[in-house]
Design a protein around this motif. Structure first.
Motif, PDB file in Angstrom:
ATOM      1  N   VAL A  63       5.108  13.887   7.730  1.00  0.00           N
ATOM      2  CA  VAL A  63       5.503  14.996   6.859  1.00  0.00           C
ATOM      3  C   VAL A  63       5.452  14.567   5.394  1.00  0.00           C
ATOM      4  CG1 VAL A  63       7.434  16.478   6.176  1.00  0.00           C
ATOM      5  CG2 VAL A  63       6.902  16.160   8.602  1.00  0.00           C
ATOM      6  N   ILE A  64       6.004  13.388   5.102  1.00  0.00           N
ATOM      7  CA  ILE A  64       5.986  12.894   3.716  1.00  0.00           C
ATOM      8  C   ILE A  64       4.558  12.614   3.264  1.00  0.00           C
ATOM      9  CG2 ILE A  64       6.676  10.963   2.241  1.00  0.00           C
ATOM     10  CD1 ILE A  64       9.230  10.748   3.909  1.00  0.00           C
ATOM     11  N   HIS A  65       3.746  12.077   4.164  1.00  0.00           N
ATOM     12  CA  HIS A  65       2.355  11.768   3.824  1.00  0.00           C
ATOM     13  C   HIS A  65       1.583  13.034   3.481  1.00  0.00           C
ATOM     14  CE1 HIS A  65      -1.147   9.303   3.549  1.00  0.00           C
ATOM     15  NE2 HIS A  65      -1.752   9.843   4.592  1.00  0.00           N
ATOM     16  N   LYS A  66       1.817  14.098   4.243  1.00  0.00           N
ATOM     17  CA  LYS A  66       1.134  15.364   3.982  1.00  0.00           C
ATOM     18  C   LYS A  66       1.683  16.048   2.734  1.00  0.00           C
ATOM     19  CE  LYS A  66      -1.539  15.302   7.632  1.00  0.00           C
ATOM     20  NZ  LYS A  66      -3.023  15.182   7.504  1.00  0.00           N
ATOM     21  N   ALA A  67       2.989  15.925   2.519  1.00  0.00           N
ATOM     22  CA  ALA A  67       3.630  16.648   1.422  1.00  0.00           C
ATOM     23  C   ALA A  67       3.385  15.998   0.058  1.00  0.00           C
ATOM     24  CB  ALA A  67       5.129  16.754   1.677  1.00  0.00           C
ATOM     25  N   MET A  68       3.421  14.671  -0.020  1.00  0.00           N
ATOM     26  CA  MET A  68       3.327  14.016  -1.322  1.00  0.00           C
ATOM     27  C   MET A  68       2.439  12.785  -1.353  1.00  0.00           C
ATOM     28  SD  MET A  68       7.219  12.399  -1.420  1.00  0.00           S
ATOM     29  CE  MET A  68       6.988  11.657  -3.022  1.00  0.00           C
ATOM     30  N   GLY A  69       1.906  12.413  -0.199  1.00  0.00           N
ATOM     31  CA  GLY A  69       1.060  11.220  -0.135  1.00  0.00           C
ATOM     32  C   GLY A  69       1.897   9.969  -0.042  1.00  0.00           C
ATOM     33  N   LEU A  96       0.875   2.626  11.167  1.00  0.00           N
ATOM     34  CA  LEU A  96      -0.212   3.415  11.752  1.00  0.00           C
ATOM     35  C   LEU A  96      -0.560   4.619  10.879  1.00  0.00           C
ATOM     36  CD1 LEU A  96       0.861   3.338  15.514  1.00  0.00           C
ATOM     37  CD2 LEU A  96      -0.985   2.044  14.425  1.00  0.00           C
ATOM     38  N   ILE A  97       0.450   5.223  10.267  1.00  0.00           N
ATOM     39  CA  ILE A  97       0.211   6.398   9.422  1.00  0.00           C
ATOM     40  C   ILE A  97      -0.503   6.006   8.136  1.00  0.00           C
ATOM     41  CG2 ILE A  97       1.370   8.158   8.003  1.00  0.00           C
ATOM     42  CD1 ILE A  97       3.528   8.228  10.234  1.00  0.00           C
ATOM     43  N   LEU A  98      -0.071   4.936   7.495  1.00  0.00           N
ATOM     44  CA  LEU A  98      -0.685   4.529   6.231  1.00  0.00           C
ATOM     45  C   LEU A  98      -2.035   3.851   6.422  1.00  0.00           C
ATOM     46  CD1 LEU A  98       2.223   5.134   5.243  1.00  0.00           C
ATOM     47  CD2 LEU A  98       1.963   3.217   3.665  1.00  0.00           C
ATOM     48  N   GLY A  99      -2.288   3.321   7.586  1.00  0.00           N
ATOM     49  CA  GLY A  99      -3.558   2.661   7.839  1.00  0.00           C
ATOM     50  C   GLY A  99      -3.587   1.229   7.331  1.00  0.00           C
ATOM     51  N   ARG A 100      -4.707   0.577   7.537  1.00  0.00           N
ATOM     52  CA  ARG A 100      -4.841  -0.840   7.197  1.00  0.00           C
ATOM     53  C   ARG A 100      -5.072  -1.036   5.695  1.00  0.00           C
ATOM     54  NH1 ARG A 100      -7.735  -0.297  12.112  1.00  0.00           N
ATOM     55  NH2 ARG A 100      -9.713  -0.065  10.999  1.00  0.00           N
ATOM     56  N   ARG A 129       0.777  -1.233   0.000  1.00  0.00           N
ATOM     57  CA  ARG A 129       0.000   0.000   0.000  1.00  0.00           C
ATOM     58  C   ARG A 129       0.815   1.294   0.000  1.00  0.00           C
ATOM     59  NH1 ARG A 129       0.325  -2.316   4.976  1.00  0.00           N
ATOM     60  NH2 ARG A 129       0.259  -1.075   6.885  1.00  0.00           N
ATOM     61  N   ALA A 130       2.118   1.234  -0.156  1.00  0.00           N
ATOM     62  CA  ALA A 130       2.940   2.446  -0.090  1.00  0.00           C
ATOM     63  C   ALA A 130       3.304   2.935  -1.488  1.00  0.00           C
ATOM     64  CB  ALA A 130       4.211   2.175   0.707  1.00  0.00           C
ATOM     65  N   ARG A 131       3.337   4.246  -1.650  1.00  0.00           N
ATOM     66  CA  ARG A 131       3.803   4.847  -2.899  1.00  0.00           C
ATOM     67  C   ARG A 131       5.315   4.670  -2.999  1.00  0.00           C
ATOM     68  NH1 ARG A 131       0.311   8.694  -5.272  1.00  0.00           N
ATOM     69  NH2 ARG A 131       2.133   9.807  -6.080  1.00  0.00           N
ATOM     70  N   PHE A 132       5.778   4.248  -4.148  1.00  0.00           N
ATOM     71  CA  PHE A 132       7.189   3.916  -4.316  1.00  0.00           C
ATOM     72  C   PHE A 132       8.080   5.151  -4.171  1.00  0.00           C
ATOM     73  CE2 PHE A 132      10.909   2.717  -7.024  1.00  0.00           C
ATOM     74  CZ  PHE A 132      11.367   1.675  -6.229  1.00  0.00           C
ATOM     75  N   GLY A 133       7.665   6.260  -4.769  1.00  0.00           N
ATOM     76  CA  GLY A 133       8.451   7.490  -4.661  1.00  0.00           C
ATOM     77  C   GLY A 133       8.547   7.990  -3.235  1.00  0.00           C
ATOM     78  N   ALA A 134       7.446   7.923  -2.513  1.00  0.00           N
ATOM     79  CA  ALA A 134       7.438   8.358  -1.118  1.00  0.00           C
ATOM     80  C   ALA A 134       8.342   7.465  -0.275  1.00  0.00           C
ATOM     81  CB  ALA A 134       6.014   8.334  -0.572  1.00  0.00           C
TER      82      ALA A 134
END
Length: 442
Positions: A396-402, A200-204, A134-139
């Motif tokens: 910070v990364i989640h808010k800035a770029m997802g 926890l940040i990315l969720g289930r 579920r994670a963005r590769f760039g992030a």
């Protein structure tokens, strides 16, 4: 790490045997990267296997470059902040290590730097398992770069960088006197706590707790686990930094702890579920190796068996916590690496023997509570710092770029959407070109 507990003089002559062993050990640690990629790749669903392996190899590329530029200097440079951080400019780009002057060990310092950098790589790669699917590769790549500087390098400075002639090191090893031979805190606890923060940040994942999310290829899991075990000998015995009796003792401890961990996990599985599984064998072996990582230089072979047995059983229980508390640690990084790292770090204070390389008696050998207290402090400090720092960075990364991919893309399959590839191209015909299949994803 054992050799860093001593206080060597400057200008130590290079020993060919020690250098040859550390070159081989570094190569074994490097082998753990594809081993981890196979281990993790087999554990995810078939639509995510390439992405999982790519995240592991991305950690290798990004963290290696950051480590060479500034990470090693932050971790092993002369202290600039009361034992908290090394000088970022002292070894920038490893330029000052090329000539071979001022070697303070029996191996070239630049080799030591590369060996340590591979520890950082494995630690980062382990984190990826907590956010699989579920994670963005760039992030993820951005996270790896900043995490190396803000999380791993400071922790490595605290627990690995001992003071020596003309050099001031980190506070946990020099002031608290925490013993961590090969990375129970900096590698295992750090990766587990960092992985928990990101989970926890990315969720289930979509369908977590309802849909079956079983490993898609247990053959890959077993192959990866075997490569990890082989690489772990370089990881642990290499941390003796010499081809000597200490390295041999650590090698033996690593061998028996992995075996004991696999055995105790299988017993728990058999009693709890009625079956002893291949995934359990692989996971228990890793749990035993995780726990022996900090303690391999402090226990006898019998002590190593106990460490492995305890870790295998405790971690087999701990992986169920994610269902109870509903956090989605995809590949059990928390249950195996965080919990196993805590077990092994704390057991140094219980099972430590003065006859082992680090020369410290634990509680059961008449050493009292002193070392047990030190180990507990070290484990707790690294856990809290890694969790908080990684959590802030992840937010910070989640808010800035997802940081998380679109749920529809997750359901469709992250391999196809992000990488325009599939691991198993089972439906193409002999006359079909790959470009015609995936061209609409370019």
């Amino acid at each position: 790490m054992f050799s860093l507990l001593s206080v060597p003089a400057l200008e130590v002559p290079i020993d060919a045997g020690d250098t040859a062993w550390l070159l081989a050990a570094a190569a074994l640690v490097m082998l753990m990267v594809p081993g981890l990629a196979l281990f993790y790749g087999g554990m995810v669903r078939s639509k995510s296997v390439l992405n999982m392996m790519m995240m592991t190899f991305a950690a290798l590329g990004v963290i290696t470059l950051v480590w060479v530029l500034v990470g090693y200097s932050l971790a092993f440079g002369d202290d600039v902040a009361a034992g908290v951080l090394g000088s970022p400019r002292e070894y920038f780009g490893l330029q000052s290590l090329v000539s071979g002057e001022h070697n303070w060990m029996s191996v070239p310092t630049i080799l030591f730097a590369c060996f340590q950098g591979l520890f950082a790589v494995i630690t980062g790669g382990l984190i990826a398992g907590a956010i699989a699917d579920r994670a963005r590769f760039g992030a993820w790549m951005v996270f790896c770069a900043f995490w190396t500087v803000l999380v791993y390098a400071p922790v490595a400075h605290w627990v690995f960088d001992a003071s020596r002639t003309g050099h001031v090191g980190g506070w946990l090893i020099n002031k608290v006197h925490v013993i961590d031979f090969a990375g129970g805190t900096a590698v295992e606890i750090c990766s587990g706590a960092s992985g928990l923060a990101l989970a926890l940040i990315l969720g289930r994942r979509v369908g977590f707790g309802h849909d079956a999310m079983r490993p898609h290829n247990l053959t890959l899991v077993m192959l990866g686990a075997g490569l990890l075990w082989v690489g772990w000998f370089g990881f642990n015995a290499g941390s003796a930094f010499g081809a000597d009796q200490n390295a041999a003792v650590v090698f033996a401890a690593t061998l028996v702890a992995g075996a004991a961990g696999a055995g105790s996990w299988l017993v728990v599985e058999r009693l709890r579920d009625g079956h002893a599984t291949s995934l359990g064998a692989a996971s228990g072996m890793v749990a035993g190796l995780v726990a022996i990582t900090p303690s391999c230089g402090s226990v006898t072979p019998l002590g190593a068996i106990v460490v492995g047995l305890v870790a295998g059983a405790v971690c087999a229980w701990a992986i169920a916590l994610k269902y109870r508390y509903k956090y989605d640690d995809s590949l059990d990084v928390v249950g195996v690496h965080l919990v196993g790292g805590m077990v092994g770090t704390i057991l140094v204070g219980v099972l430590g023997s003065a006859g082992a390389p680090t020369g410290v008696d634990g509680l059961l050998y008449g050493g009292g509570m002193t070392q047990l207290g030190r180990q507990s402090v070290g484990a707790l400090v690294v856990l809290v710092y890694s969790f908080v720092a990684s959590g802030v960075l992840g937010l910070v990364i989640h808010k800035a770029m997802g940081f998380r991919i679109d749920p529809d893309h997750e359901v469709q399959g992250i391999d196809l959407v992000v990488h325009a590839e599939t691991a198993y191209d089972l439906h193409t015909t002999g006359g079909t070109r790959a470009g015609s299949i995936f061209g609409h994803h370019s």
